[in-house]
Each structure stands twice: as C-alpha cells, then as structure tokens.
Write a protein that holds these residues in place. Structure first.
Motif, PDB file in Angstrom:
ATOM      1  N   PRO A 235      42.190  33.610  38.238  1.00 47.83           N
ATOM      2  CA  PRO A 235      41.089  32.743  37.834  1.00 47.83           C
ATOM      3  C   PRO A 235      40.292  33.390  36.705  1.00 47.83           C
ATOM      4  CG  PRO A 235      40.540  33.907  39.850  1.00 47.83           C
ATOM      5  CD  PRO A 235      41.923  34.335  39.477  1.00 47.83           C
ATOM      6  N   VAL A 236      39.926  32.613  35.725  1.00 49.12           N
ATOM      7  CA  VAL A 236      39.109  33.152  34.639  1.00 49.12           C
ATOM      8  C   VAL A 236      38.143  32.058  34.204  1.00 49.12           C
ATOM      9  CG1 VAL A 236      40.797  32.533  32.858  1.00 49.12           C
ATOM     10  CG2 VAL A 236      39.148  34.354  32.419  1.00 49.12           C
ATOM     11  N   ASP A 237      36.898  32.456  33.918  1.00 45.85           N
ATOM     12  CA  ASP A 237      35.899  31.454  33.561  1.00 45.85           C
ATOM     13  C   ASP A 237      35.821  31.227  32.062  1.00 45.85           C
ATOM     14  OD1 ASP A 237      34.916  31.016  36.227  1.00 45.85           O
ATOM     15  OD2 ASP A 237      34.176  33.075  36.107  1.00 45.85           O
ATOM     16  N   ARG A 238      35.999  32.319  31.328  1.00 44.82           N
ATOM     17  CA  ARG A 238      35.819  32.221  29.887  1.00 44.82           C
ATOM     18  C   ARG A 238      36.733  33.173  29.156  1.00 44.82           C
ATOM     19  NH1 ARG A 238      29.499  31.511  28.725  1.00 44.82           N
ATOM     20  NH2 ARG A 238      29.508  29.922  30.333  1.00 44.82           N
ATOM     21  N   LEU A 239      37.069  32.822  27.944  1.00 42.64           N
ATOM     22  CA  LEU A 239      37.911  33.703  27.140  1.00 42.64           C
ATOM     23  C   LEU A 239      37.099  34.243  25.977  1.00 42.64           C
ATOM     24  CD1 LEU A 239      41.023  31.368  26.883  1.00 42.64           C
ATOM     25  CD2 LEU A 239      40.639  33.189  28.547  1.00 42.64           C
ATOM     26  N   LEU A 240      37.164  35.535  25.789  1.00 41.52           N
ATOM     27  CA  LEU A 240      36.559  36.137  24.616  1.00 41.52           C
ATOM     28  C   LEU A 240      37.699  36.618  23.729  1.00 41.52           C
ATOM     29  CD1 LEU A 240      34.325  37.304  22.886  1.00 41.52           C
ATOM     30  CD2 LEU A 240      34.135  39.214  24.444  1.00 41.52           C
ATOM     31  N   ASN A 241      37.866  35.905  22.629  1.00 39.22           N
ATOM     32  CA  ASN A 241      38.974  36.206  21.736  1.00 39.22           C
ATOM     33  C   ASN A 241      38.456  37.064  20.583  1.00 39.22           C
ATOM     34  OD1 ASN A 241      41.028  34.199  19.492  1.00 39.22           O
ATOM     35  ND2 ASN A 241      41.433  36.184  20.386  1.00 39.22           N
ATOM     36  N   ILE A 242      39.058  38.258  20.441  1.00 32.91           N
ATOM     37  CA  ILE A 242      38.632  39.110  19.335  1.00 32.91           C
ATOM     38  C   ILE A 242      39.635  38.976  18.192  1.00 32.91           C
ATOM     39  CG2 ILE A 242      39.586  41.111  20.572  1.00 32.91           C
ATOM     40  CD1 ILE A 242      37.577  42.824  18.975  1.00 32.91           C
ATOM     41  N   LEU A 243      39.084  38.769  16.995  1.00 32.51           N
ATOM     42  CA  LEU A 243      39.939  38.587  15.817  1.00 32.51           C
ATOM     43  C   LEU A 243      39.666  39.697  14.810  1.00 32.51           C
ATOM     44  CD1 LEU A 243      39.533  34.781  15.014  1.00 32.51           C
ATOM     45  CD2 LEU A 243      41.167  35.857  16.522  1.00 32.51           C
ATOM     46  N   ASP A 244      40.702  40.091  14.123  1.00 31.16           N
ATOM     47  CA  ASP A 244      40.557  41.031  13.021  1.00 31.16           C
ATOM     48  C   ASP A 244      40.317  40.200  11.762  1.00 31.16           C
ATOM     49  OD1 ASP A 244      40.901  42.702  10.896  1.00 31.16           O
ATOM     50  OD2 ASP A 244      42.744  43.628  11.609  1.00 31.16           O
ATOM     51  N   ALA A 245      39.096  40.301  11.235  1.00 32.36           N
ATOM     52  CA  ALA A 245      38.722  39.453  10.102  1.00 32.36           C
ATOM     53  C   ALA A 245      39.607  39.696   8.880  1.00 32.36           C
ATOM     54  CB  ALA A 245      37.260  39.687   9.742  1.00 32.36           C
ATOM     55  N   SER A 246      40.188  40.915   8.796  1.00 32.05           N
ATOM     56  CA  SER A 246      40.993  41.194   7.610  1.00 32.05           C
ATOM     57  C   SER A 246      42.431  40.677   7.775  1.00 32.05           C
ATOM     58  CB  SER A 246      40.991  42.700   7.321  1.00 32.05           C
ATOM     59  OG  SER A 246      41.538  43.398   8.395  1.00 32.05           O
ATOM     60  N   GLN A 247      42.765  40.217   8.984  1.00 26.42           N
ATOM     61  CA  GLN A 247      44.101  39.653   9.229  1.00 26.42           C
ATOM     62  C   GLN A 247      43.966  38.312   9.931  1.00 26.42           C
ATOM     63  OE1 GLN A 247      46.962  40.598   8.251  1.00 26.42           O
ATOM     64  NE2 GLN A 247      46.325  42.515   7.346  1.00 26.42           N
ATOM     65  N   LEU A 248      43.095  37.481   9.389  1.00 24.96           N
ATOM     66  CA  LEU A 248      42.724  36.271  10.100  1.00 24.96           C
ATOM     67  C   LEU A 248      43.899  35.332  10.351  1.00 24.96           C
ATOM     68  CD1 LEU A 248      40.145  35.377  11.290  1.00 24.96           C
ATOM     69  CD2 LEU A 248      39.617  34.074   9.254  1.00 24.96           C
ATOM     70  N   GLU A 249      44.754  35.181   9.361  1.00 21.82           N
ATOM     71  CA  GLU A 249      45.836  34.198   9.471  1.00 21.82           C
ATOM     72  C   GLU A 249      46.711  34.469  10.692  1.00 21.82           C
ATOM     73  OE1 GLU A 249      48.134  33.531   5.955  1.00 21.82           O
ATOM     74  OE2 GLU A 249      49.647  32.398   7.057  1.00 21.82           O
ATOM     75  N   ARG A 250      47.159  35.723  10.805  1.00 26.05           N
ATOM     76  CA  ARG A 250      48.032  36.093  11.903  1.00 26.05           C
ATOM     77  C   ARG A 250      47.305  35.992  13.248  1.00 26.05           C
ATOM     78  NH1 ARG A 250      48.492  41.313  14.017  1.00 26.05           N
ATOM     79  NH2 ARG A 250      47.660  42.478  12.286  1.00 26.05           N
ATOM     80  N   ASN A 251      46.036  36.405  13.270  1.00 24.31           N
ATOM     81  CA  ASN A 251      45.254  36.376  14.505  1.00 24.31           C
ATOM     82  C   ASN A 251      45.019  34.958  15.018  1.00 24.31           C
ATOM     83  OD1 ASN A 251      43.417  39.208  15.169  1.00 24.31           O
ATOM     84  ND2 ASN A 251      44.726  39.142  13.382  1.00 24.31           N
ATOM     85  N   LEU A 252      44.934  34.000  14.087  1.00 20.50           N
ATOM     86  CA  LEU A 252      44.603  32.635  14.502  1.00 20.50           C
ATOM     87  C   LEU A 252      45.739  31.959  15.273  1.00 20.50           C
ATOM     88  CD1 LEU A 252      42.497  31.321  11.504  1.00 20.50           C
ATOM     89  CD2 LEU A 252      41.727  31.558  13.858  1.00 20.50           C
ATOM     90  N   HIS A 253      46.959  32.461  15.129  1.00 22.48           N
ATOM     91  CA  HIS A 253      48.065  31.890  15.905  1.00 22.48           C
ATOM     92  C   HIS A 253      47.794  32.039  17.393  1.00 22.48           C
ATOM     93  CE1 HIS A 253      51.176  30.626  13.060  1.00 22.48           C
ATOM     94  NE2 HIS A 253      50.639  31.534  12.253  1.00 22.48           N
ATOM     95  N   LEU A 254      47.252  33.193  17.760  1.00 22.56           N
ATOM     96  CA  LEU A 254      46.909  33.415  19.169  1.00 22.56           C
ATOM     97  C   LEU A 254      45.727  32.531  19.560  1.00 22.56           C
ATOM     98  CD1 LEU A 254      47.355  35.046  21.788  1.00 22.56           C
ATOM     99  CD2 LEU A 254      45.742  36.709  20.920  1.00 22.56           C
ATOM    100  N   THR A 255      44.747  32.461  18.652  1.00 27.06           N
ATOM    101  CA  THR A 255      43.553  31.663  18.939  1.00 27.06           C
ATOM    102  C   THR A 255      43.913  30.214  19.248  1.00 27.06           C
ATOM    103  OG1 THR A 255      42.347  33.097  17.441  1.00 27.06           O
ATOM    104  CG2 THR A 255      41.290  31.034  18.047  1.00 27.06           C
ATOM    105  N   ILE A 256      44.814  29.658  18.432  1.00 22.48           N
ATOM    106  CA  ILE A 256      45.233  28.263  18.642  1.00 22.48           C
ATOM    107  C   ILE A 256      45.791  28.093  20.067  1.00 22.48           C
ATOM    108  CG2 ILE A 256      46.927  26.507  17.937  1.00 22.48           C
ATOM    109  CD1 ILE A 256      45.071  26.706  15.709  1.00 22.48           C
ATOM    110  N   GLN A 257      46.615  29.054  20.490  1.00 22.02           N
ATOM    111  CA  GLN A 257      47.196  28.964  21.830  1.00 22.02           C
ATOM    112  C   GLN A 257      46.127  29.083  22.912  1.00 22.02           C
ATOM    113  OE1 GLN A 257      50.825  31.341  22.397  1.00 22.02           O
ATOM    114  NE2 GLN A 257      50.837  31.646  20.198  1.00 22.02           N
ATOM    115  N   LEU A 258      45.127  29.926  22.641  1.00 21.76           N
ATOM    116  CA  LEU A 258      44.053  30.093  23.617  1.00 21.76           C
ATOM    117  C   LEU A 258      43.222  28.822  23.732  1.00 21.76           C
ATOM    118  CD1 LEU A 258      42.791  33.680  22.770  1.00 21.76           C
ATOM    119  CD2 LEU A 258      44.226  32.976  24.666  1.00 21.76           C
ATOM    120  N   LEU A 259      42.992  28.161  22.587  1.00 15.68           N
ATOM    121  CA  LEU A 259      42.207  26.937  22.615  1.00 15.68           C
ATOM    122  C   LEU A 259      42.984  25.835  23.335  1.00 15.68           C
ATOM    123  CD1 LEU A 259      40.661  27.021  19.034  1.00 15.68           C
ATOM    124  CD2 LEU A 259      39.538  27.566  21.191  1.00 15.68           C
ATOM    125  N   GLU A 260      44.303  25.874  23.199  1.00 17.27           N
ATOM    126  CA  GLU A 260      45.127  24.887  23.898  1.00 17.27           C
ATOM    127  C   GLU A 260      45.071  25.085  25.417  1.00 17.27           C
ATOM    128  OE1 GLU A 260      48.335  24.175  20.296  1.00 17.27           O
ATOM    129  OE2 GLU A 260      48.849  25.525  21.917  1.00 17.27           O
TER     130      GLU A 260
END
Lengths: 74, 668
Positions: B76-101
């Motif tokens: 069980p988890v209530d919230r997700l804290l996604n940490i992104l590397d601002a200098s590698q945003l493109e690659r990091n956002l692939h994970l973010t998209i999956q997390l938002l889904e």
C-alpha cells in the motif's frame, strides 16, 4: 558503422535493431535509440568497452555491441 | 501516510532521502527478497518515506528493478514522490509518465536544477507542473535547498489525484486498454490503464499479477491480437513495447518544448576529468594508485596510529578502571577473570580496529558518492569479460571489501542470472573489513617494514583468485554466452561531508554493533571454554575444552604452517564472524600488562606461517552472515554449500603451496 569512428567523432544512430535485445532495452532506458546523436568519448585498450555520450549523458558499452549499431556521420 | 520515493538511478535519491528524513526508522528487507528497504520518518512527522531502488522504467530487467514493480503491485502506498534529474529531463520523464498512469497522488522533486542551469538548461517548473497536473518543486538535494518547500507541498497537497491522460497511444491500444479494463472491473484496486500498458510493454511481473485475475491463455491471445492489429496498421514492424515508447517520447518532446529553455552549452568539468581517469592508458594505473593510497592511509599513515592510541586507552585506563571497580565491589576471582581476560580482551581486541575500519568505509563511500565507481567498472570490464564476468561485477566486489553481505546484495544490479550467481559466489573472496584486524595484528608482528604492501598483496590475491575461479566456473559449471554490459556513467560530484559521514556511519555501525552483541556473547563463551576443562574449572589453558576442540583439527593444519590448537580454535570461531578470530586469539594468548599479543605471536608463528595463516583467513570460508545472504540471494542450498566448500578447498591448497613452496625456497 560505429566501429570506424574515432574518439571525438559524432554520429546519428540510424539502426539499433541488430544489437542484443537486453542491451537495446538498456540503451533505450538511457534515452539512446534510433535518431539519437552520439559521440565517442573514449575507447578502452585491448578491445575494451567504449564510452559514448548522448545529450550530456555518458554511457559505457562493449565494443562488439557498439559495432552493431549503425551510425551515420553528422 | 506512506510516501514512496522513486526515480532514475543517479538522480540524488539518497541525498534527498537524507535531507527529508531526520533518521531512519528502520532498514529492513522487502518481503521475499533480501533487498534493503529503507524507511525514514519525515522531519515534521507527516509520514514515512520509503526509499525504492533507482529504476529507469517500471518494466524491470534486473532483480533490483523487480523490487520496485512488486512494490507497486503489492504494497500500500499513499503518495509517490518522483525525483527527476533536471539535466536529464527527457529520459527521466519516461518513468514519470508511467507513475502518473499508476493514478496515485504524485508530486515531483526536480533535482539538480543547479547542474542543469550550469549546462544552460532552464526549466519552467510552473509550466511543467501545469502540463503534468502534479506539483513540481525545484530542489538541490545535495545541499538541501528547496527541501523545506518540498515537505510543505507534500503535507498540503490534496489527496486526490487529477486523473489525466497524458499520452494517447493510438486507437488500437486505447481500445485494447478499454477492453481489458472491462475484464478487470471489481477485480483489482490498481489502475486498469496502468496494468494494461505495463502488460503490453512486456512487464513480466504485471503479467503474473494479471494471470491470477484473468485466464493466462486469454491474456496471451489478447496481446498477440493487439500486436497483429498494430502490424497491419504500420508497415514497419515495431514491437509493442517500442510502439508505446515512441508514443511517450512524442508527448515528452512536446512537454520539453513547452517548459524547457536551452541556452549556451559549456564543456562540463566531468568530461575533463574523464579524459584522464578513463584514459586508454592511464585508467588502470590511476585505479591502482587510488587503491594503494587507500591502503596506505588505512594501514600506515592514519589508521594504525589511531588504533594504537585506542589500544593504549583500552589496555591502560579502561582495564585499570575495571580492575579498580572489581576490587571495590569485591568481585569473585571468576567474575574478575571473566571480565578482564574474557570480555575486555575479546571485545576490546575487536574495538581497537574501529578507526581503521571507518577509514576504509569512508573511502568506499567516497568512491560510491563521487561517481568514480562506475568508471572503475568501465576500466575493469575488459579483464572481467575475459573471465566470463562483466565490469559491473567489480562494484559488488569493491563493496565486499567493506562487508561481503552488502556486496553480495549489490550483485542484484547485474542483469544476467549467470553473471549474478557468479558474482555472488566470488564476492566472499574479497577481503572484508572483519578480516582486516587479523592482518593488522599479524603484519604488525611480522612485517613491520611493509605493512600496507603485505595487506595490499592479500587484497590483490583475493581478486586474482576470484578472477581465476570465474574463468574456471565459466568453462565448467556455468556455461553460457549471455553477457550484458551497459553502464550509466554519472557526472562526477563533489561528495558532501554530511552524506559521506552518514554513509560511512551506516556501514561502520554494524561493526560496532556486532562487537557489542555477537562478539560480546562469543567472548564470554570462548572464555568459558578456555576456563573450563574436562578436569573442572580454572584449568591450565592447554587442558581446557577449547584446546581439546582445537586439537581435533590441529593436525590437519600442520602442513600449512600453523598446526596449533590455538589457530584451529580461532579459525572455528571465525566462521561465526571473522572478527571473532581476533577476540579468540586475545583470550587464548591472554597477555598481562606491559606485553603485547604481537610480541607473543612470534613464539607461535614464523613469518612464512603467519603469511600462510593470513591467506587462509582471507579465503577459507564465508562467515555465517555471508552464507545466510548467499542462501537468500541464490535461494539454493546447493550453491550455498558450494560457496563454503570451494572456499575451504582453495584456501587449503593455496596455503599448502605458499607454505611448502616457501620452505623449499628457504623462507621461514
């Protein structure tokens, strides 16, 4: 082909499908796929791995896999 | 409130974790697998933060990454804290998209905004937040900038996520998602859309999960049908996973255009350093010099003087203090002997080495934090490949220098099962810090002029034996072609004092704790065995139970140079924990004041026998904790037994060669 590239040369990946499935997937994770611009940073001696750079990100991979990546010079 | 911290590897997750939480609540294991589960409490007590291993995607390749997917499916988890590397945003956002889904309330910590700014990348966080539909907080995890704001946002942001479809995957896939969702109604709490997309991407964990809810054959049919429909639509045959990836990429590119502004680009310092440390010719020598400096500092320049000071305190004021106390309370002879000859000798003998062990752990943390470790893997890959391993296996081995247990666990980052098993089996040959006190004691007694060099030779021997065995295993037991080596080389980072101290302490506290518990109890037990004998209590040590046990094995050890019951007895206790060898020796060769164990040892060992003994200690057996970890990680009694037996065999043979060979050459 990547194999003929020298340190410091840049290219654009046109075909990555010949590389092993797992390696392909890892490179994809790191944002390296068809269309990516890559630059050879260094080549280890005795057929060791190569270090490539793409979008400010450095990745190490083996020479034999790097050779399977088709690249065109830019 | 349970909040999961998730992000790509090398995005500064650990720093952020340390900055957001005051202290660990606990470090436990994930159910089923021995993966460290770190849970911390937020500084303002709003909830608990769960640290997850770094992943690029929720579709796992290695076991380490599988932990994250299992977490998402089962815990069980209530919230997700996604940490992104601002200098590698493109690659990091692939994970973010999956997390938002995944459709749980999420928020984003945009880390390394300073690094990005230096590279000329400027991110409009408000715009990004607006597009993604979740709060975005810029932070610099390394120095804690923005962390207060992040905590504030976590505690105030609403519990309801705005479900928003970020990516439209095309009619065929969207239809398939809806179809699968209908089948899943009332069967699961997870987002059907997320489950469906992960299934289409080929996520085995999700597939297993779904096959408990839906007929497996039906699932297979479903996927193959979708694939054929897609292939009809698109002339160029792309895999389903690739198709999904490209759709995400399109959306991510649009997000980047809207929220990121790039200006000039400068050559970062990293590349300048890399041109030296991973240089064709200099790479290997630089690595060896680094290792040499590390050992000189640990054993010669810094560690030994500090240990000597500590030893002086323990054998001087501490012992006399206890003596005085025991006299005042009128303690019996038995209690007096137990405390002075048993506990202080046993536990104190181990505690003396705390400075050296902390210095070693400090260097290992430094290697990890600075980003050099990944370079070492790159430099070593050619050698490792030639013995059937890959460069990544070198990282668990380096960590094994500290303690074999986390080393073996670190092998999870190796993707191919064969290479992972081999790394697990060979890591115990890496000389861990618990073996270090034995070396320190013996080199101090026999090799005063070349302390660091002799110890370094043992470490190198461990590596060489491991590589030779790897070659043999590849040719015989573990034949297979597959090998995978792709490694991310993170930019160099100047390690922060605070985080360095914290990771040094995390590693070192186990040693101190073990001295207070395991070694403490063991010392009492060993002392009792040496105090009692078949003929009653307070016997001469040579007539004690301990001597009797030792004498059983002593003849076996004769050919390798140390056929005394004392050596045999300490080797037996060494299986429980390698430090126990030292406490046992301190108890057995109990020396009154004004003499030292080191001086006494020369009566029992010749320098050649001493070296043979050290080599035996290096190789002979993984300690109990390591054996248990090997069992958990391999899940196989056979391989665990193998790891113990082959080590014993190799140690014996090698010591035989060293001792008998040495004698032939006239060494003593």
């Amino acid at each position: 082909m990547f194999g003929s590239f020298k340190v410091g040369e840049k290219g654009k990946i046109i075909n990555i499908s010949k590389v092993g499935r797992m390696v392909q997937r890892r490179l994809l994770d790191l944002g390296i796929t068809e269309g990516s611009e890559v630059c050879i940073k260094c080549v280890m001696p005795f057929g060791g791995p190569v270090m490539i750079e793409s979008c400010g990100q450095c990745v190490g991979l083996r020479l034999k896999e790097a050779r399977l990546i088709e690249v065109e010079r830019v | 409130m349970e909040i999961a911290l998730i992000g790509n590897p090398n995005t500064g997750k650990t720093s952020l974790f340390n900055n957001l939480t005051g202290s660990y609540e606990y470090v436990g294991n994930w159910s089923g697998v021995t993966v460290e589960k770190k849970v911390g409490v937020f500084k303002n007590n709003i909830g608990r933060l769960i640290d997850l291993p770094g992943v690029y995607s929720l579709n796992p390749l290695s076991k380490d990454e599988g932990v994250v997917t299992s977490f998402f499916l089962e815990e069980p988890v209530d919230r997700l804290l996604n940490i992104l590397d601002a200098s590698q945003l493109e690659r990091n956002l692939h994970l973010t998209i999956q997390l938002l889904e995944y459709e749980k309330p999420a928020l984003i910590g945009l880390n390394m905004v300073d690094v990005a700014a230096n590279r000329g990348i400027h991110i409009d966080t408000e715009k990004l937040s607006q597009i993604l539909g979740v709060p975005v907080v810029p932070v610099v995890a390394r120095n804690g900038k923005g962390c207060d704001r992040l905590i504030e946002v976590i505690s105030t942001s609403s519990n309801h996520s705005k479900v928003k479809k970020h990516v439209f995957y095309g009619k065929e896939i969207e239809d398939a998602i809806s179809e699968l969702s209908i089948d899943l109604i009332g069967k699961t709490d997870h987002s059907p859309r997320w489950l469906a997309l992960q299934l289409f991407e080929g996520n085995e964990y999700v597939k297993n999960y779904l096959s408990k809810l839906i007929e497996p054959t039906k699932l297979e049919l479903f996927i193959s049908h979708l694939e054929s429909v897609l292939n009809q639509e698109n002339k160029n045959k792309k895999s389903l996973a690739n198709y999904i990836y490209l759709k995400r990429k399109e959306v991510i590119e649009k997000i980047l255009v809207a929220s990121v502004r790039k200006v000039r680009t400068v050559v970062p310092l990293t590349e300048k350093i890399d041109s030296i440390v991973t240089n064709r010719y200099l790479g290997m020598p630089i690595f060896l010099i680094c290792m040499y400096l590390m050992f000189m500092l640990t054993f010669d320049w810094l560690g030994t003087p500090l240990s000597d000071v500590l030893d002086g305190i323990l054998t001087g004021p501490v012992t006399t203090g206890f003596e005085k106390f025991l006299v005042t309370i009128n303690a019996s002879d038995f209690i007096h002997a137990l405390i002075i000859e048993g506990l202080i000798a046993g536990v104190g003998g181990v505690l003396v080495f705390v400075p050296q062990i902390f210095i070693l752990f400090f260097f290992i943390s430094l290697l990890e934090d600075s980003g050099y470790m990944a370079r070492v893997a790159l430099v070593m890959d050619r050698i490792m490949e030639s013995v059937g391993l890959n460069g990544k296996a070198f990282i668990p081995m380096m960590i094994g220098f500290g303690c074999n247990v986390p080393g073996i666990m670190a092998a999870r980052t190796i993707e191919t099962p064969r290479e992972r098993l081999m790394t697990i089996l060979l890591t115990p040959l890496m000389s861990c810090s618990a073996r270090l006190p034995v070396y320190a004691l013996f080199v101090g007694a026999f090799f005063v002029g070349h302390k660091a060099l002799v110890v370094l030779s043992l470490y190198v021997l461990g590596i060489v034996v491991a590589l030779l065995l790897a070659k043999i295993f590849t040719k015989t037991l573990l034949k297979s072609e597959t090998s995978l080596f792709v490694i991310e080389l993170p930019p160099y980072r100047l390690p922060q004092v605070q985080s360095l101290w914290r990771s040094t302490w995390d590693k070192g506290k186990g040693f101190v704790r073990k001295a207070g518990t395991f070694i403490f109890a063991g010392s009492v037990f060993i002392w009792l065995l040496s105090y009692a004998g078949p003929n009653g209590l307070k016997v001469d040590m040579d007539d004690s139970f301990l001597a009797a046990i030792g004498n059983l094995f002593a003849p076996l050890l004769e050919p390798i140079g140390f056929g005394t019951w004392q050596a045999a007895a300490s080797l037996i206790t060494g299986f429980l924990a390698k430090e126990a060898i030292i406490s046992t020796m301190n108890i057995i060769y109990f020396v009154p004041e004004n003499a030292s164990l080191q001086g006494l040892l020369s009566d029992f060992y010749t320098p050649l026998a001493a070296y043979s003994f050290m080599v035996f200690i290096l190789l002979y057996i993984p300690c109990l904790a390591t054996a248990a970890t090997i069992y958990k990680e391999t899940g196989s009694k056979k391989w665990t037994a193998f790891s113990i037996l082959y080590a014993l065999f190799i140690a014996y043979v090698l010591c035989l060669v060293i001792y008998q060979g040495g004698k032939l050459f006239g060494l003593v």
